[in-house]
Design a protein around this motif. Structure first.
Motif, PDB file in Angstrom:
ATOM      1  N   VAL A  39      12.065   7.304   6.379  1.00  0.00           N
ATOM      2  CA  VAL A  39      11.813   5.949   6.866  1.00  0.00           C
ATOM      3  C   VAL A  39      11.829   4.980   5.686  1.00  0.00           C
ATOM      4  N   VAL A  40      12.596   3.913   5.824  1.00  0.00           N
ATOM      5  CA  VAL A  40      12.704   2.880   4.791  1.00  0.00           C
ATOM      6  C   VAL A  40      12.130   1.579   5.336  1.00  0.00           C
ATOM      7  N   GLN A  75       9.815  -5.126   8.007  1.00  0.00           N
ATOM      8  CA  GLN A  75       8.408  -5.366   8.317  1.00  0.00           C
ATOM      9  C   GLN A  75       8.043  -6.839   8.088  1.00  0.00           C
ATOM     10  N   PRO A  76       7.404  -7.486   9.061  1.00  0.00           N
ATOM     11  CA  PRO A  76       7.019  -8.890   8.874  1.00  0.00           C
ATOM     12  C   PRO A  76       5.865  -9.078   7.890  1.00  0.00           C
ATOM     13  N   ASP A  77       5.116  -8.036   7.607  1.00  0.00           N
ATOM     14  CA  ASP A  77       3.989  -8.134   6.659  1.00  0.00           C
ATOM     15  C   ASP A  77       3.962  -6.862   5.825  1.00  0.00           C
ATOM     16  N   LEU A  78       4.950  -6.716   4.959  1.00  0.00           N
ATOM     17  CA  LEU A  78       5.107  -5.476   4.206  1.00  0.00           C
ATOM     18  C   LEU A  78       3.897  -5.185   3.327  1.00  0.00           C
ATOM     19  N   ASP A  79       3.338  -6.205   2.716  1.00  0.00           N
ATOM     20  CA  ASP A  79       2.204  -6.017   1.810  1.00  0.00           C
ATOM     21  C   ASP A  79       1.041  -5.319   2.519  1.00  0.00           C
ATOM     22  N   ASN A  80       0.590  -5.885   3.610  1.00  0.00           N
ATOM     23  CA  ASN A  80      -0.545  -5.300   4.318  1.00  0.00           C
ATOM     24  C   ASN A  80      -0.198  -3.965   4.958  1.00  0.00           C
ATOM     25  N   LYS A  81       1.054  -3.838   5.419  1.00  0.00           N
ATOM     26  CA  LYS A  81       1.466  -2.562   6.015  1.00  0.00           C
ATOM     27  C   LYS A  81       1.432  -1.445   4.969  1.00  0.00           C
ATOM     28  N   LEU A  82       1.880  -1.763   3.764  1.00  0.00           N
ATOM     29  CA  LEU A  82       1.895  -0.745   2.713  1.00  0.00           C
ATOM     30  C   LEU A  82       0.482  -0.385   2.282  1.00  0.00           C
ATOM     31  N   ARG A  83      -0.373  -1.392   2.202  1.00  0.00           N
ATOM     32  CA  ARG A  83      -1.762  -1.104   1.835  1.00  0.00           C
ATOM     33  C   ARG A  83      -2.453  -0.304   2.940  1.00  0.00           C
ATOM     34  N   SER A  91       3.351   5.371   7.344  1.00  0.00           N
ATOM     35  CA  SER A  91       3.906   5.136   6.004  1.00  0.00           C
ATOM     36  C   SER A  91       5.412   5.308   5.985  1.00  0.00           C
ATOM     37  N   PRO A  92       6.079   4.507   5.149  1.00  0.00           N
ATOM     38  CA  PRO A  92       7.493   4.746   4.893  1.00  0.00           C
ATOM     39  C   PRO A  92       7.633   5.799   3.794  1.00  0.00           C
ATOM     40  N   VAL A 326       9.123   4.396  -4.335  1.00  0.00           N
ATOM     41  CA  VAL A 326       8.550   5.393  -3.436  1.00  0.00           C
ATOM     42  C   VAL A 326       7.040   5.170  -3.375  1.00  0.00           C
ATOM     43  N   PRO A 327       6.507   4.892  -2.195  1.00  0.00           N
ATOM     44  CA  PRO A 327       5.048   4.708  -2.098  1.00  0.00           C
ATOM     45  C   PRO A 327       4.311   6.034  -2.241  1.00  0.00           C
ATOM     46  N   GLN A 328       3.107   5.991  -2.771  1.00  0.00           N
ATOM     47  CA  GLN A 328       2.294   7.205  -2.904  1.00  0.00           C
ATOM     48  C   GLN A 328       2.020   7.853  -1.554  1.00  0.00           C
ATOM     49  N   SER A 329       2.056   7.050  -0.496  1.00  0.00           N
ATOM     50  CA  SER A 329       1.770   7.569   0.838  1.00  0.00           C
ATOM     51  C   SER A 329       2.965   8.269   1.469  1.00  0.00           C
ATOM     52  N   SER A 330       4.111   8.264   0.789  1.00  0.00           N
ATOM     53  CA  SER A 330       5.310   8.923   1.324  1.00  0.00           C
ATOM     54  C   SER A 330       5.069  10.419   1.511  1.00  0.00           C
ATOM     55  N   LYS A 331       5.529  10.946   2.623  1.00  0.00           N
ATOM     56  CA  LYS A 331       5.402  12.373   2.884  1.00  0.00           C
ATOM     57  C   LYS A 331       6.496  13.158   2.172  1.00  0.00           C
ATOM     58  N   TYR A 332       7.628  12.499   1.926  1.00  0.00           N
ATOM     59  CA  TYR A 332       8.789  13.188   1.359  1.00  0.00           C
ATOM     60  C   TYR A 332       9.256  12.472   0.081  1.00  0.00           C
ATOM     61  N   LYS A 333       8.467  12.598  -0.956  1.00  0.00           N
ATOM     62  CA  LYS A 333       8.736  11.855  -2.179  1.00  0.00           C
ATOM     63  C   LYS A 333      10.052  12.272  -2.843  1.00  0.00           C
ATOM     64  N   LYS A 334      10.276  13.571  -2.955  1.00  0.00           N
ATOM     65  CA  LYS A 334      11.499  14.033  -3.622  1.00  0.00           C
ATOM     66  C   LYS A 334      12.732  13.628  -2.808  1.00  0.00           C
ATOM     67  N   ALA A 335      12.653  13.739  -1.503  1.00  0.00           N
ATOM     68  CA  ALA A 335      13.775  13.332  -0.657  1.00  0.00           C
ATOM     69  C   ALA A 335      14.020  11.825  -0.777  1.00  0.00           C
ATOM     70  N   ALA A 336      12.942  11.054  -0.898  1.00  0.00           N
ATOM     71  CA  ALA A 336      13.082   9.603  -1.081  1.00  0.00           C
ATOM     72  C   ALA A 336      13.758   9.309  -2.421  1.00  0.00           C
ATOM     73  N   TRP A 337      13.376  10.064  -3.460  1.00  0.00           N
ATOM     74  CA  TRP A 337      14.038   9.914  -4.753  1.00  0.00           C
ATOM     75  C   TRP A 337      15.530  10.227  -4.647  1.00  0.00           C
TER      76      TRP A 337
END
Length: 450
Positions: A39-40, A75-83, A91-92, A326-337
């Motif tokens: 998810v991006v 996302q209309p409010d990326l900042d708050n969504k990411l937090r 999470s993306p 890559v956000p810390q909340s990502s489930k698939y960090k290596k795949a995102a990389w």
């Protein structure tokens, strides 16, 4: 105490670059390296609509090549969504991120340190435009890669310019002023076309560079704009508005879509970025008139030049742009990389992205390709890239830009600010700069001590 309270309010109302959490951002918890879906996320303000289609096209190609479904969600409010994601919400796996805010989110522990992946895959970070890359670097660690290089400058209505007898795009302050005057149109005492949008106090940093000045002193603790260069910028703008009368703030009150004042030709010259204008104007202007993007012209003007600082001798401007992180909340960090690597580090895919988006890539090999000079709008920026600068990565700077520079310059230019006790333009400009300097230095000192 009152001054301290005011500073705290300004900082609270602005995005301040101060440490609020763990800045180490490890790369643990990679999870499944071969997920079925990634998810991006991106901010819909910039990457919705027509720009969103560009992202969708790229992730579609990655899906076709990798077999991994990539879902893009603006996302209309990326900042708050990411937090919220960092607290356990949805999470993306990857974000398209406004680079100038990166340090804040690194310090808050929201982004993954990519050093491990870079080392494992042998990525050479020197192959990228360093000003852009460094916006995503903290303490020599990399937390993202630049998606594009976005330059700020002017979109010029070439059709109107030619009708006014000007066949060359302006390259200096003097030429820009002449173009703005020539393209301003009145019917009687009523303005029907502004030569240039002058409600652009946010361009002060760019203009300061083109005047031969700088924003901060070498210690990065105090501002340096209360200078001859700062005076030249404000006096140049003041003259265009109040003497040349190329703009009236009440003239154009609508913006966006088909009512945008550049689209409807109420502005002949409009300040904007390469990214913001490229797809937007293509959509709404079409072939109704000819237009092109130029970086901020070289300064100072002949009126404010000196022997040591000749007219038109300085390049400069603000570098904007986005990155992939890559956000810390990502489930698939290596795949995102792996998606970042495919998109940003592979030369052919960088060329593809540039062709699709019309934006300047951050990889030097592509920037220096002669074919880039065949791309309208982009070609005018290439020679300016070595000179344009990103915003300073200094605690409190965001508040200085939004609450001091933009607010107080707007007061000077449009609201009669600094008139009391100052009977000349020179005195008003100096009073504004003195006020800006004092308030900005108080904010920087307060932020540094937090």
């Amino acid at each position: 105490m009152k001054k301290l309270y005011s500073i705290m309010v300004i900082l609270a109302l602005s995005i301040v670059l101060v440490a609020c959490g763990n800045g180490n951002g490890g790369t643990t918890g990679d999870g499944d390296e071969n997920p079925d879906k990634l998810v991006v996320w991106a901010d819909s303000t910039y990457w919705g609509g027509e720009n969103g289609k560009l992202v969708a096209e790229m992730v579609k190609r990655y899906t076709e090549e990798s077999g991994i479904e990539v879902v893009y969600e603006a996302q209309p409010d990326l900042d708050n969504k990411l937090r919220g994601a960092s607290l356990g919400g949805e999470s993306p796996d990857l974000i398209i991120w406004d680079r100038w805010q990166t340090v804040t989110y690194i310090q808050d522990g929201l982004l993954v340190n990519l050093d491990k992946y870079i080392a494992e895959d042998g990525i050479d970070t020197s192959e990228y435009q360093q000003e852009a890359l460094n916006e995503m670097v903290l303490d020599d660690s990399v937390y993202g890669f630049p998606l594009d290089i976005d330059a700020w400058g002017y979109w010029v209505n070439k059709t109107v310019l030619n009708e006014a007898g000007i066949t060359e795009l302006p390259k200096t302050w003097d030429e820009l002023r002449a173009a703005a005057i020539a393209t301003t149109k009145y019917e009687g005492s009523t303005m029907v076309r502004a030569g240039m949008n002058m409600d652009t106090s946010g361009a002060f940093y760019s203009y300061l560079q083109t005047a031969g000045g700088k924003l901060l002193n070498d210690d990065n603790k105090t501002v340096a704009f209360n200078s001859d260069a700062g005076k030249a910028v404000l006096k140049y703008w003041y003259k265009l508005i109040h003497e040349d009368k190329v703009y009236d703030r009440s003239f154009a009150s609508t913006q966006g879509g088909a009512d945008d004042p550049f689209v409807t030709q109420r502005f002949a010259i409009q300040a904007n970025s390469l990214l913001n204008g490229s797809q937007f104007y293509k959509t709404y202007i079409g072939d109704n008139f000819e237009y092109e993007f130029i970086p901020f012209p070289q300064g100072p003007s002949s009126e404010y030049a000196t022997v040591d600082n000749p007219a038109g001798s300085n390049h400069g401007g603000l570098m904007g742009g986005f990155g992939l992180a890559v956000p810390q909340s990502s489930k698939y960090k290596k795949a995102a990389w792996n998606l970042i690597k495919w998109w940003i580090t592979d030369t052919e895919n960088q060329v593809l992205w540039s062709e699709i988006s019309g934006l300047i890539p951050a990889k030097l090999e592509i920037i220096n390709d002669p074919r880039m000079r065949d791309i309208p709008n982009v070609r005018n920026v290439i020679d300016s890239l070595p000179y344009i600068k990103a915003r300073p990565k200094v605690a409190g700077y965001t508040a200085v830009e939004t609450s001091v520079i933009m607010n107080k310059i707007s007061s000077l230019l449009f609201e009669g600010g600094y008139v009391r006790g100052n009977d000349t333009v020179d005195k008003r400009v100096q009073a504004a700069l003195n006020d800006m300097e004092k308030t900005a230095n108080d904010i920087l000192a307060f932020a540094a001590g937090m």
